[in-house]
Design an enzyme around this catalytic site. Structure first.
Site, PDB file in Angstrom:
ATOM      1  N   SER A 137      38.946  -1.263  -7.385  1.00 25.31           N
ATOM      2  CA  SER A 137      38.341  -2.292  -6.936  1.00 25.31           C
ATOM      3  C   SER A 137      39.410  -3.149  -6.089  1.00 25.31           C
ATOM      4  O   SER A 137      40.561  -2.605  -6.296  1.00 25.31           O
ATOM      5  CB  SER A 137      37.876  -3.165  -8.071  1.00 25.31           C
ATOM      6  OG  SER A 137      37.458  -4.602  -7.581  1.00 25.31           O
ATOM      7  N   TYR A 150      38.856  -8.184 -15.881  1.00 23.25           N
ATOM      8  CA  TYR A 150      38.350  -7.057 -15.086  1.00 23.25           C
ATOM      9  C   TYR A 150      39.390  -6.798 -14.050  1.00 23.25           C
ATOM     10  O   TYR A 150      39.813  -5.443 -13.979  1.00 23.25           O
ATOM     11  CB  TYR A 150      37.336  -7.647 -14.193  1.00 23.25           C
ATOM     12  CG  TYR A 150      36.769  -6.714 -13.354  1.00 23.25           C
ATOM     13  CD1 TYR A 150      35.805  -5.518 -13.566  1.00 23.25           C
ATOM     14  CD2 TYR A 150      36.849  -6.818 -11.991  1.00 23.25           C
ATOM     15  CE1 TYR A 150      35.288  -4.605 -12.734  1.00 23.25           C
ATOM     16  CE2 TYR A 150      36.242  -5.937 -10.899  1.00 23.25           C
ATOM     17  CZ  TYR A 150      35.620  -4.721 -11.324  1.00 23.25           C
ATOM     18  OH  TYR A 150      35.035  -3.905 -10.494  1.00 23.25           O
TER      19      TYR A 150
HETATM   20  N1  LIG Z   1      29.485  -3.702  -7.172  1.00 14.40           N
HETATM   21  C1  LIG Z   1      30.900  -4.160  -6.708  1.00 14.40           C
HETATM   22  O1  LIG Z   1      30.887  -4.853  -5.791  1.00 14.40           O
HETATM   23  C2  LIG Z   1      32.009  -3.179  -7.170  1.00 14.40           C
HETATM   24  C3  LIG Z   1      33.196  -3.675  -6.364  1.00 14.40           C
HETATM   25  C4  LIG Z   1      34.303  -3.122  -6.716  1.00 14.40           C
HETATM   26  C5  LIG Z   1      34.304  -1.942  -7.737  1.00 14.40           C
HETATM   27  N2  LIG Z   1      33.209  -1.668  -8.303  1.00 14.40           N
HETATM   28  C6  LIG Z   1      33.320  -0.538  -9.540  1.00 14.40           C
HETATM   29  O2  LIG Z   1      32.696   0.446  -8.957  1.00 14.40           O
HETATM   30  C7  LIG Z   1      31.932   1.165 -10.353  1.00 14.40           C
HETATM   31  C8  LIG Z   1      30.385   1.291 -10.096  1.00 14.40           C
HETATM   32  O3  LIG Z   1      29.887  -0.172  -9.731  1.00 14.40           O
HETATM   33  P1  LIG Z   1      28.504  -0.398  -9.549  1.00 14.40           P
HETATM   34  O4  LIG Z   1      28.418  -1.772  -8.638  1.00 14.40           O
HETATM   35  O5  LIG Z   1      27.940   0.881  -9.263  1.00 14.40           O
HETATM   36  O6  LIG Z   1      27.866  -0.727 -10.932  1.00 14.40           O
HETATM   37  P2  LIG Z   1      26.391  -0.780 -11.699  1.00 14.40           P
HETATM   38  O7  LIG Z   1      25.335  -0.672 -10.587  1.00 14.40           O
HETATM   39  O8  LIG Z   1      26.537  -1.601 -12.497  1.00 14.40           O
HETATM   40  O9  LIG Z   1      26.379   0.726 -12.397  1.00 14.40           O
HETATM   41  C9  LIG Z   1      27.352   0.839 -13.318  1.00 14.40           C
HETATM   42  C10 LIG Z   1      27.151   2.378 -13.974  1.00 14.40           C
HETATM   43  O10 LIG Z   1      28.186   2.256 -14.900  1.00 14.40           O
HETATM   44  C11 LIG Z   1      27.476   2.787 -16.230  1.00 14.40           C
HETATM   45  N3  LIG Z   1      28.100   2.283 -17.148  1.00 14.40           N
HETATM   46  C12 LIG Z   1      28.404   0.823 -17.549  1.00 14.40           C
HETATM   47  N4  LIG Z   1      29.153   0.688 -18.866  1.00 14.40           N
HETATM   48  C13 LIG Z   1      28.863   1.872 -19.303  1.00 14.40           C
HETATM   49  C14 LIG Z   1      29.198   2.481 -20.693  1.00 14.40           C
HETATM   50  N5  LIG Z   1      29.871   1.467 -21.657  1.00 14.40           N
HETATM   51  N6  LIG Z   1      29.154   3.750 -20.977  1.00 14.40           N
HETATM   52  C15 LIG Z   1      28.662   4.547 -19.938  1.00 14.40           C
HETATM   53  N7  LIG Z   1      28.290   4.140 -18.641  1.00 14.40           N
HETATM   54  C16 LIG Z   1      28.301   2.882 -18.501  1.00 14.40           C
HETATM   55  C17 LIG Z   1      26.233   2.119 -15.894  1.00 14.40           C
HETATM   56  O11 LIG Z   1      25.095   2.798 -17.067  1.00 14.40           O
HETATM   57  P3  LIG Z   1      24.483   2.050 -18.128  1.00 14.40           P
HETATM   58  O12 LIG Z   1      24.452   0.672 -18.088  1.00 14.40           O
HETATM   59  O13 LIG Z   1      23.165   2.840 -18.147  1.00 14.40           O
HETATM   60  O14 LIG Z   1      25.433   2.673 -19.201  1.00 14.40           O
HETATM   61  C18 LIG Z   1      25.861   2.457 -14.574  1.00 14.40           C
HETATM   62  O15 LIG Z   1      25.367   3.763 -14.481  1.00 14.40           O
HETATM   63  C19 LIG Z   1      32.725   0.268 -11.265  1.00 14.40           C
HETATM   64  O16 LIG Z   1      33.567   0.792 -11.808  1.00 14.40           O
HETATM   65  C20 LIG Z   1      32.644  -1.255 -10.522  1.00 14.40           C
HETATM   66  O17 LIG Z   1      33.895  -1.947 -11.371  1.00 14.40           O
HETATM   67  C21 LIG Z   1      31.950  -2.228  -8.107  1.00 14.40           C
END
Ligand SMILES: NC(=O)c1ccc[n+]([C@@H]2O[C@H](COP(=O)([O-])OP(=O)(O)OC[C@H]3O[C@@H](n4cnc5c(N)ncnc54)[C@H](OP(=O)(O)O)[C@@H]3O)[C@@H](O)[C@H]2O)c1
Length: 252
Positions: A137, A150
């Site tokens: 991130s 985080y």
């Molecule tokens: N969205 C943003 O703005 C952003 C920015 C920078 C970085 N990121 C990073 O990008 C990555 C993906 O983010 P996203 O925005 O795509 O998030 P998201 O839409 O919330 O998806 C997160 C995924 O991770 C899985 N997950 C969460 N906790 C888990 C656990 N304990 N065990 C197994 N699976 C788990 C979720 O599935 P389940 O809930 O079904 O387990 C889901 O498939 C993350 O690492 C996040 O920190 C996101």
């Protein structure tokens, strides 16, 4: 007959992980998908043109990482592309972060990726080929208010990536991170809902606030993050990097 290489994507049920899993499948990988939601994993698997394996589970549970890799290896063999994407974010002033929340943020965003990397590397070294890409991130590069747990976890994740890359240079295994700004995914929708609840702003204004965190003035598209992940997967000379996909927010 050529055998399709094997990829494993954590957090593959929605958002960045969903798009990345589909892109890897389109690129010819057999893709193992994991997250807790079986329904979301099945939906993503149905969008993948190639072979998939869904392994539902909570990646923070003891033994979950070993079970995930053992299942994938039993079915197919050695994972040579690993996308460490599962993650979660909560917000609170630093003095109000609970022990439970701290442990969870570190667990899902740092310890689970470490355990996956540690489990994957011996097989990759043995075949002399591996691509590990962590979804960090812009919070891996700078601090912002109310997301200390985080931010600490994502800084740690980038440190893990840099150190592992240095150690594995020359083995055929590369380790990189992508560092997105605010991406248009369910995680950001949850952040918008929190802002609405805490400040009374409208949903449109809350989204505009997060869009404004990127100098390009909009949220990042998950496909744009997947582009950078695929670049790392396809680039044997790139290792130890934390590639910003944040519309110019962080210049390092
Ligand atoms: N969205 C943003 O703005 C952003 C920015 C920078 C970085 N990121 C990073 O990008 C990555 C993906 O983010 P996203 O925005 O795509 O998030 P998201 O839409 O919330 O998806 C997160 C995924 O991770 C899985 N997950 C969460 N906790 C888990 C656990 N304990 N065990 C197994 N699976 C788990 C979720 O599935 P389940 O809930 O079904 O387990 C889901 O498939 C993350 O690492 C996040 O920190 C996101």
């Amino acid at each position: 007959m050529t055998v399709n290489p094997i990829a494993l994507v954590t957090g593959a049920g929605r958002g960045i992980g969903r798009v990345t899993a589909i892109r890897l499948s389109q690129a010819g990988y057999r893709v193992a998908l994991t997250a807790r939601s079986r329904r979301q994993l099945s939906e993503v698997a149905s969008q993948c043109p190639g072979e998939t394996l869904t392994v539902p589970g909570d990646i923070t549970e003891p033994g979950a990482v070993e079970a995930l890799f053992a299942t994938t290896e039993r079915q197919w063999g050695t994972v040579t592309a690993l996308v460490l994407n599962a993650g979660a974010a909560t917000s609170a002033p630093v003095t109000r972060i609970t022990d439970e929340d701290w442990r969870h943020q570190i667990g899902v965003n740092l310890t689970a990726p470490f355990e996956c990397l540690r489990r994957a590397v011996p097989g990759m070294r043995e075949v002399g080929d591996g691509r590990i890409v962590a979804v960090a991130s812009m919070a891996a590069k700078r601090g912002e208010p109310y997301i200390a747990a985080y931010t600490a976890a994502k800084h740690g994740l980038l440190g893990l990536v840099r150190s592992a890359a240095a150690e594995l240079a020359g083995t055929g295994v590369t380790v990189n991170a992508v560092c997105p700004g605010y991406v248009d995914t369910p995680m950001t929708e949850a952040s918008v809902a929190t802002i609405v609840a805490k400040t009374g702003k409208s949903t449109i204004d809350a989204r505009r606030l997060l869009a404004g965190k990127q100098p390009i003035g909009r949220l990042i598209d998950p496909d744009e993050v997947a582009d950078a992940i695929m670049f790392c997967v396809n680039s044997p000379a790139v290792t130890g990097q934390g590639i910003n996909i944040d519309g110019g927010a962080v210049q390092s």
